[in-house]
Design an enzyme around this catalytic site. Structure first.
Site, PDB file in Angstrom:
ATOM      1  N   CYS A  84       0.831  -1.203   0.000  1.00 39.62           N
ATOM      2  CA  CYS A  84       0.000   0.000   0.000  1.00 39.62           C
ATOM      3  C   CYS A  84       0.874   1.264   0.000  1.00 39.62           C
ATOM      4  CB  CYS A  84      -0.991  -0.037   1.168  1.00 39.62           C
ATOM      5  SG  CYS A  84      -2.338   1.163   1.007  1.00 39.62           S
ATOM      6  N   HIS A 199      -3.809  -5.071  -0.455  1.00 40.52           N
ATOM      7  CA  HIS A 199      -3.463  -5.588   0.871  1.00 40.52           C
ATOM      8  C   HIS A 199      -3.498  -7.113   0.856  1.00 40.52           C
ATOM      9  CE1 HIS A 199      -3.511  -1.829   3.245  1.00 40.52           C
ATOM     10  NE2 HIS A 199      -4.375  -1.427   2.322  1.00 40.52           N
ATOM     11  N   GLU A 201      -2.634  -9.107   3.126  1.00 37.75           N
ATOM     12  CA  GLU A 201      -3.054  -9.597   4.449  1.00 37.75           C
ATOM     13  C   GLU A 201      -4.569  -9.581   4.621  1.00 37.75           C
ATOM     14  OE1 GLU A 201      -2.933  -5.173   4.996  1.00 37.75           O
ATOM     15  OE2 GLU A 201      -1.805  -6.661   3.844  1.00 37.75           O
TER      16      GLU A 201
END
Length: 220
Positions: A84, A199, A201
């Site tokens: 990001c 992202h 994650e």
């Protein structure tokens, strides 16, 4: 002195817990450390550079903690994953606050333009770009897809939250793109570095696969 397998750089700009937990999930035998200490970043075997927030704030907080040098050195010398804002900060300049970045790559960070942003049905698209979107992998001439795409289907969906995107001067470093509604760069790579706008994650199985690929990556 304990070994640090993976250092997650903490410069006070959020989203660290979900990143570190996802890394721990895919690297159960590795020591994952969230740290704001330059010496920890320097001694770590791998470095993850995440971030959320406004670019000027991120740069200011990075410098306030004395992390600029350690991050730049890691980005050039060991397996390094930017996420990001951790992608955007690698470039020269951002339209967000007219902020100077770290300048590791030539190019800038641009804001999505509101005026002409409509989907295929003519519906206006919102900024920030938030939610799931397909990621298309770049295959350069006479080269296989990047190692971090291993086991990830071309066009797999990843999760985004951003109003700005990178525009590299050197197109050869582009490793992935998405459409919103026009094509924008969402992944870059050079040597030991890989960085993404989305992202991983927060991106379910595809994101965990990318993180697992990073943990096991041996750049040539």
């Amino acid at each position: 002195m304990s070994t640090i397998d993976i250092a997650v750089v903490d410069y006070g700009m959020g989203n660290l817990r979900s990143v570190s937990k996802a890394l721990e999930h895919v690297a159960t035998t590795k020591n994952v450390v969230v740290t704001s200490k330059p010496e920890d970043v320097a001694k770590a075997s791998r470095v993850v550079f995440p971030g959320q927030g406004a670019m000027p704030d991120c740069i200011r907080e990075l410098d306030a903690r004395g992390l600029r040098g350690a991050v730049l050195e890691a980005a050039q010398n060991k397996p390094f994953l930017g996420i990001c804002i951790g992608l955007q900060m690698l470039f020269e300049q951002s339209e967000e606050g007219n902020a100077a970045g770290l300048g590791l790559f030539k190019g800038g960070v641009k804001r999505f333009a509101h005026a002409d942003m409509v989907d295929s049905q003519g519906e206006k698209l919102k900024v920030p770009h938030m939610g799931w979107n397909q990621v298309y992998q770049c295959q350069h001439a006479e080269a296989k897809a990047h190692a971090l795409w291993q086991g990830i289907e071309d066009g797999a969906r990843f999760y985004y939250v951003h109003s700005y995107y990178v525009q590299p001067a050197d197109e050869s470093i582009i490793e992935g793109y998405s459409d919103y509604p026009k094509r924008f760069t969402c992944a870059i790579a050079k040597d030991n570095l890989f960085a993404v706008q989305f992202h991983p994650e927060k991106s379910a199985n595809a994101g965990l696969q990318l993180l697992s690929n990073f943990v096991n990556w041996s750049p040539s």
